[in-house]
Design an enzyme around this catalytic site. Structure first.
Site, PDB file in Angstrom:
ATOM      1  N   ASP A  85       6.419   1.810   6.918  1.00  0.00           N
ATOM      2  CA  ASP A  85       5.050   1.312   6.751  1.00  0.00           C
ATOM      3  C   ASP A  85       4.311   2.297   5.852  1.00  0.00           C
ATOM      4  OD1 ASP A  85       2.482   0.298   7.010  1.00  0.00           O
ATOM      5  OD2 ASP A  85       2.204   0.988   9.059  1.00  0.00           O
ATOM      6  N   HIS A 144       4.614   4.485  12.537  1.00  0.00           N
ATOM      7  CA  HIS A 144       3.618   5.561  12.653  1.00  0.00           C
ATOM      8  C   HIS A 144       4.187   6.729  13.462  1.00  0.00           C
ATOM      9  CE1 HIS A 144      -0.277   3.244  11.472  1.00  0.00           C
ATOM     10  NE2 HIS A 144       0.777   2.801  10.803  1.00  0.00           N
ATOM     11  N   HIS A 158       0.860  -1.190   0.000  1.00  0.00           N
ATOM     12  CA  HIS A 158       0.000   0.000   0.000  1.00  0.00           C
ATOM     13  C   HIS A 158       0.890   1.231   0.000  1.00  0.00           C
ATOM     14  CE1 HIS A 158       0.327   1.296   4.300  1.00  0.00           C
ATOM     15  NE2 HIS A 158       0.381   0.010   4.593  1.00  0.00           N
ATOM     16  N   GLU A 198      -4.874   2.160   2.830  1.00  0.00           N
ATOM     17  CA  GLU A 198      -4.806   1.041   3.781  1.00  0.00           C
ATOM     18  C   GLU A 198      -4.889   1.530   5.209  1.00  0.00           C
ATOM     19  OE1 GLU A 198      -2.753  -1.963   6.439  1.00  0.00           O
ATOM     20  OE2 GLU A 198      -2.345   0.175   6.087  1.00  0.00           O
ATOM     21  N   GLU A 199      -4.244   2.656   5.493  1.00  0.00           N
ATOM     22  CA  GLU A 199      -4.134   3.134   6.869  1.00  0.00           C
ATOM     23  C   GLU A 199      -5.465   3.621   7.444  1.00  0.00           C
ATOM     24  OE1 GLU A 199      -1.720   2.568   8.622  1.00  0.00           O
ATOM     25  OE2 GLU A 199       0.103   2.502   7.426  1.00  0.00           O
TER      26      GLU A 199
END
Length: 357
Positions: A181, A319, A65, A213-214
């Site tokens: 990520d 994150h 993603h 996606e997140e």
């Protein structure tokens, strides 16, 4: 280009949920340079199809993603500062005192920082600092007032994305950056496409990256409906907890065998296939019991059900502005993925699916 340079190029791109264009453009350019013709789903996911010459070949989807966590401007205060809503999961403790870039509707880049209350202003007040809500954190572009912010084109709905430099750790084994990520996954698919460029395969591969996606695995729902794979492999990064006294996810211990997360349980046929493939390829793996999800969670519920899993790595402090990840873990994951896609014959896919029922 060296691996570090590839990581640096991808992780320093700023692209959050719903604003994936900069990463999509990068992937498109690289895919075309490798001889592939990308196509897009209706939300902006990007994929290439490498068609097998085998009749009725199974369809295998490998998807990263593109989005990283960020923010969206929800209000502009009279003093010219902003308040936001989060795009993806944020720990408020890592947000204050950081640099960001605000992107206006016209693409103008505005430097922004998050304000933190200095200790001087707390002395003698008897106030104990509390963990702030994301909605209370001050985002400051150093404007005099709301009118001046508007003159620079800033408006509600603009996105704000972390800004930081990607660097190599002192021991040369790890990299420190934002957005591993999931720029990990983006680099994984590009490296895989380069590896497969001149190879004929027993399965048709759909390789690319999803959007959003997140914020709820949204892109995977669209792309799996569009491409109708027999099997789905997410490539995604998960949080390492080794520095917090937990052995679930350790740097340097290889790619993850993600048997469980709150939205997905690996099916027996897939588990057997992964264990056998890792053993044969001599890939370093670690079992991972996740507390969050990946696109595999959405994909396995698509169509009539799609056996799915995640080929992942772990990273510390995801994150946030500063994530630490291990270079060899990436190499182990890439070796694993190469062995997976080159061994998925019609018979092997049937074995995975039939054993899963």
């Amino acid at each position: 280009m060296e691996l570090f340079d590839k990581v640096k190029a991808l992780t320093e791109i700023q692209a959050t949920s719903g604003f994936e264009g900069p990463v999509r453009d990068y992937l498109k350019t690289r895919m075309i340079a490798l001889g592939y013709q990308p196509e897009f789903d209706g939300l902006g996911g990007i994929f290439v199809t490498k068609t097998s010459k085998v009749a009725n070949a199974p369809r295998i989807m490998i998807a990263a993603h593109m989005d990283e966590v960020g923010f969206m401007v929800s209000s502009i205060k009279a003093d010219g500062t902003f308040r936001v809503v989060p795009l993806g999961g944020w720990n408020p403790l890592v947000v204050s005192g950081q640099r960001f870039t605000l992107f206006t509707r016209t693409g103008k880049k505005i430097p922004v920082v998050t304000g933190g209350l200095p200790p001087h202003l707390l002395r003698g007040t008897g106030v104990t600092p509390q963990i702030p809500a994301i909605s209370d954190i001050v985002f400051d572009g150093a404007f005099e007032n709301a009118a001046e912010a508007a003159e620079f084109g800033i408006a509600q709905g603009d996105v704000i994305i972390p800004e930081t430099e990607t660097i190599l750790s002192a021991n040369g084994k790890n990299i420190i950056s934002k957005a591993w990520d999931n720029r990990y996954g983006c680099l994984m698919i590009l490296e895989l496409l380069e590896f497969l460029a001149d190879k004929e395969l027993p399965a048709t591969l759909i390789i690319g990256a999803n959007v959003q996606e997140e914020v709820g695995l949204r892109g995977a729902k669209v792309s799996t409906t569009m491409f109708k794979p027999d099997l789905f492999f997410a490539v995604d990064c998960s949080p390492a907890s080794d520095t917090f006294g937990d052995d679930n996810g350790r740097l340097g211990e290889g790619t993850t065998l993600r048997f469980f997360d709150p939205g997905h349980i690996m099916l027996p046929g897939m588990k057997n296939f992964l264990l056998e493939t890792a053993d044969k390829a001599k890939v370093k793996t670690q079992v991972y019991m996740a507390k969050g999800g990946t696109d595999a969670g959405a994909a396995h519920l698509a169509n009539n059900g799609v056996p799915s899993t995640t080929i992942g790595v772990v990273a510390r402090y995801i994150h946030s502005h500063q994530t630490i990840f291990n270079i060899d873990d990436f190499n182990q994951a890439q070796t694993f993925l190469r062995n997976i896609v080159t061994s998925l014959s019609t018979e092997k896919v049937a074995e995975i699916k039939n054993y899963s029922i």
